[in-house]
Design a protein around this motif. Sequence first.
Motif, PDB file in Angstrom:
ATOM      1  N   ARG A 102      37.357  -7.065  58.741  1.00 34.44           N
ATOM      2  CA  ARG A 102      36.309  -7.794  58.150  1.00 34.44           C
ATOM      3  C   ARG A 102      36.150  -9.192  59.302  1.00 34.44           C
ATOM      4  O   ARG A 102      37.307  -9.836  59.715  1.00 34.44           O
ATOM      5  N   VAL A 103      34.923  -9.257  59.838  1.00 33.47           N
ATOM      6  CA  VAL A 103      34.651 -10.491  60.684  1.00 33.47           C
ATOM      7  C   VAL A 103      33.859 -11.386  59.934  1.00 33.47           C
ATOM      8  O   VAL A 103      32.618 -10.923  59.253  1.00 33.47           O
ATOM      9  N   VAL A 104      34.092 -12.761  59.618  1.00 33.56           N
ATOM     10  CA  VAL A 104      33.363 -13.478  58.766  1.00 33.56           C
ATOM     11  C   VAL A 104      32.866 -14.645  59.906  1.00 33.56           C
ATOM     12  O   VAL A 104      33.690 -15.307  60.719  1.00 33.56           O
ATOM     13  N   TYR A 105      31.721 -15.024  59.633  1.00 34.17           N
ATOM     14  CA  TYR A 105      30.980 -15.915  60.472  1.00 34.17           C
ATOM     15  C   TYR A 105      30.204 -17.027  59.724  1.00 34.17           C
ATOM     16  O   TYR A 105      29.517 -16.303  58.691  1.00 34.17           O
ATOM     17  N   GLU A 106      29.992 -18.144  60.246  1.00 25.99           N
ATOM     18  CA  GLU A 106      29.371 -19.246  59.707  1.00 25.99           C
ATOM     19  C   GLU A 106      28.329 -19.810  60.742  1.00 25.99           C
ATOM     20  O   GLU A 106      28.735 -19.963  62.020  1.00 25.99           O
ATOM     21  N   THR A 107      27.109 -19.955  60.531  1.00 18.06           N
ATOM     22  CA  THR A 107      25.938 -20.748  61.129  1.00 18.06           C
ATOM     23  C   THR A 107      25.394 -21.676  60.058  1.00 18.06           C
ATOM     24  O   THR A 107      25.694 -21.713  58.999  1.00 18.06           O
ATOM     25  N   GLN A 108      24.447 -22.479  60.792  1.00 20.71           N
ATOM     26  CA  GLN A 108      23.632 -23.097  59.994  1.00 20.71           C
ATOM     27  C   GLN A 108      22.143 -22.837  60.147  1.00 20.71           C
ATOM     28  O   GLN A 108      21.701 -22.504  61.313  1.00 20.71           O
ATOM     29  N   ASN A 109      21.406 -23.115  59.265  1.00 23.14           N
ATOM     30  CA  ASN A 109      20.023 -22.763  59.489  1.00 23.14           C
ATOM     31  C   ASN A 109      19.128 -24.102  59.816  1.00 23.14           C
ATOM     32  O   ASN A 109      19.867 -24.878  60.045  1.00 23.14           O
ATOM     33  N   THR A 110      17.853 -23.822  59.944  1.00 18.69           N
ATOM     34  CA  THR A 110      17.116 -25.003  60.791  1.00 18.69           C
ATOM     35  C   THR A 110      17.079 -26.206  59.704  1.00 18.69           C
ATOM     36  O   THR A 110      17.003 -27.340  60.126  1.00 18.69           O
ATOM     37  N   ASN A 111      17.650 -26.174  58.497  1.00 18.61           N
ATOM     38  CA  ASN A 111      17.657 -27.226  57.526  1.00 18.61           C
ATOM     39  C   ASN A 111      19.106 -27.608  57.469  1.00 18.61           C
ATOM     40  O   ASN A 111      19.659 -28.573  56.732  1.00 18.61           O
ATOM     41  N   GLY A 112      20.063 -27.206  58.321  1.00 16.92           N
ATOM     42  CA  GLY A 112      21.493 -27.704  58.215  1.00 16.92           C
ATOM     43  C   GLY A 112      22.278 -27.235  57.234  1.00 16.92           C
ATOM     44  O   GLY A 112      23.429 -27.513  56.997  1.00 16.92           O
ATOM     45  N   GLN A 113      21.773 -26.054  56.378  1.00 19.79           N
ATOM     46  CA  GLN A 113      22.453 -25.665  55.530  1.00 19.79           C
ATOM     47  C   GLN A 113      23.467 -24.358  56.081  1.00 19.79           C
ATOM     48  O   GLN A 113      23.318 -23.918  57.107  1.00 19.79           O
ATOM     49  N   GLU A 114      24.841 -24.486  55.469  1.00 18.55           N
ATOM     50  CA  GLU A 114      25.603 -23.673  56.213  1.00 18.55           C
ATOM     51  C   GLU A 114      25.504 -22.215  55.495  1.00 18.55           C
ATOM     52  O   GLU A 114      25.456 -22.034  54.376  1.00 18.55           O
TER      53      GLU A 114
END
Length: 565
Positions: A32-44
């Motif tokens: 399992r690869v888990v990845y985290e990003t932010q959208n343009t509103n800064g939400q995780e």
Amino acid sequence: WVQLGESGIHEDARNAVFRIPNWSADKDVPFRVVYETQNTNGQEIRDEWTGTIRKDPVDKEELIIASLNCLNSVGFPYQPVVSNVASIDPDILAFQGDQLYEGNGGYGAIRSDGPGHTFPEGENIERSIINYLRKYYMFGWPFRDVMRDRPTVLMPDDHDIYQGNLWGMGGAPGEADATVGDSWNSTGGYYMPPRWVNMSHRVQTVHNPDFYDSTPAKQGITVWYGDMVYGGVSFAMISDRMFKSSPLRVDSGPGRADLVTDPDWNVKELDKPGLEFLGERQMKFLTHWIEDWRGAEMKVLLSQAPFANSNTHHARDFVRYYADLDAHGWPQSARNDAVALLRKGAVFHIAGDQHLPSLIKYGIEDFGDAFWGFTAPAVSTGWPRWWIPDQVGMPRYGESEHRLPNTGDYYDGTGHPIHVYAVGNPTTLTGMTRYEQKHFKSSGFGVVRLNKNTRQIHVEAYRFMADVGNPKIDNQFPGWPATIRQLDNLGGKPVGYLPAVSLVGVERPVVKVFDEITGELVYAVRAPSKLFEPPVFHDGTYTVEVGDPESDRWKLFEGQVMQSK
């Protein structure tokens, strides 16, 4: 779940690489690869990707390779091909070039305008990278479920770096052919900036096995050739075009520098001293690879294009070309050097690029005196090509066993003797759906089955709209499936055999045969049985070395002469 590592996302390539040492390859392991990003509103945003890392199929009698290339988006999402590949359940996927095209997605390519690496007004390298990645993601989207649980080898070709053709000249800056208005059909070097080219190379090859020599080429452009052993088979992955010389170095007559349009032009004049084919660096790698049999029963070369100029006509308007310098029969002497070297390892060659499926036994001095090469069908053909020597009156010097049209012994466009066993020419029809159009333009995919016990190579070439589960329909191109023996790749018919050799306690030793006069290696193979009579193709005196590379035990037999014919 046990966490094994973390990796940041690369700024340009937008990928993350994990390296896990001391991996146990004797069982299937879910990942399992888990990845985290932010959208343009800064939400995780947290997401994950799961799959299985399969165990090394070293104990399987048959290793199955699916060969795919040239994914024009007119055939997107390639549903019949994807379904059939999944049904066959290959052990390895090999994507062998042109995973994307400049027009994929229905929007244009943002490219620089040549060696100065400047972009059109309002564009820049960052926008060009995003422009590229959108097209690349279109490639990964339909194939992701067959890629998630088996090794996938990717090798970029010319369109993967936004060029219509590539003669890389070892990473040199691009140069244009004055006879061609579109510089993207360049005749030498790289037109995109080195940073951009390296992004493309990282996107497509960073997950491949370790490179043989990662020293950058000219301009700091990264290289990616190397080898791997998987399932008891040794694979070499090379770049056909990265070190290849420019056709501007020779005179090919009127018109474009890469195409001979004059039927009376002497193609032997295209062969000049100092011209590069695979390049000195890759030849050094292959010299090492053909003698390295650790863990391997058979050897396979993966590259982008066949080592022959096996097309007679191009394009929708069906133009006759007498030699094509983009095909890999040129430059002739350097090509012959590469083929002679690879023949020493009984190598089977799998390629793509030509949009024309074929099964050819290469020749150097005579028909069939080298190894076999399989050009898999393009997944989604755009630019069609044909091999129709019979229709244009090219002499045939020998028949194929099945006597299909356009098969047998011919000299290709650059003068090499080739035995064409099978070819899948396109059919031009109108009023078809997108999928029907691809089907009749010779689109599809290839499958190679390597039997490590019988040492047979079973080759299949499937049409785009095939149904592999239904044997009652015409699933494959004429002449396929075909079966080849491993030792057929050593060259022509043996003139005799040396005395049988063996090594105590080793069931299938590695056998190396040397010419005692020149001291040169004749060939190196893993013997199919404990007792092995080495075939020879010329009368002479030989030294035979028999060994076990895993334990590094070797035995030498000198003064060996042919015993039987």
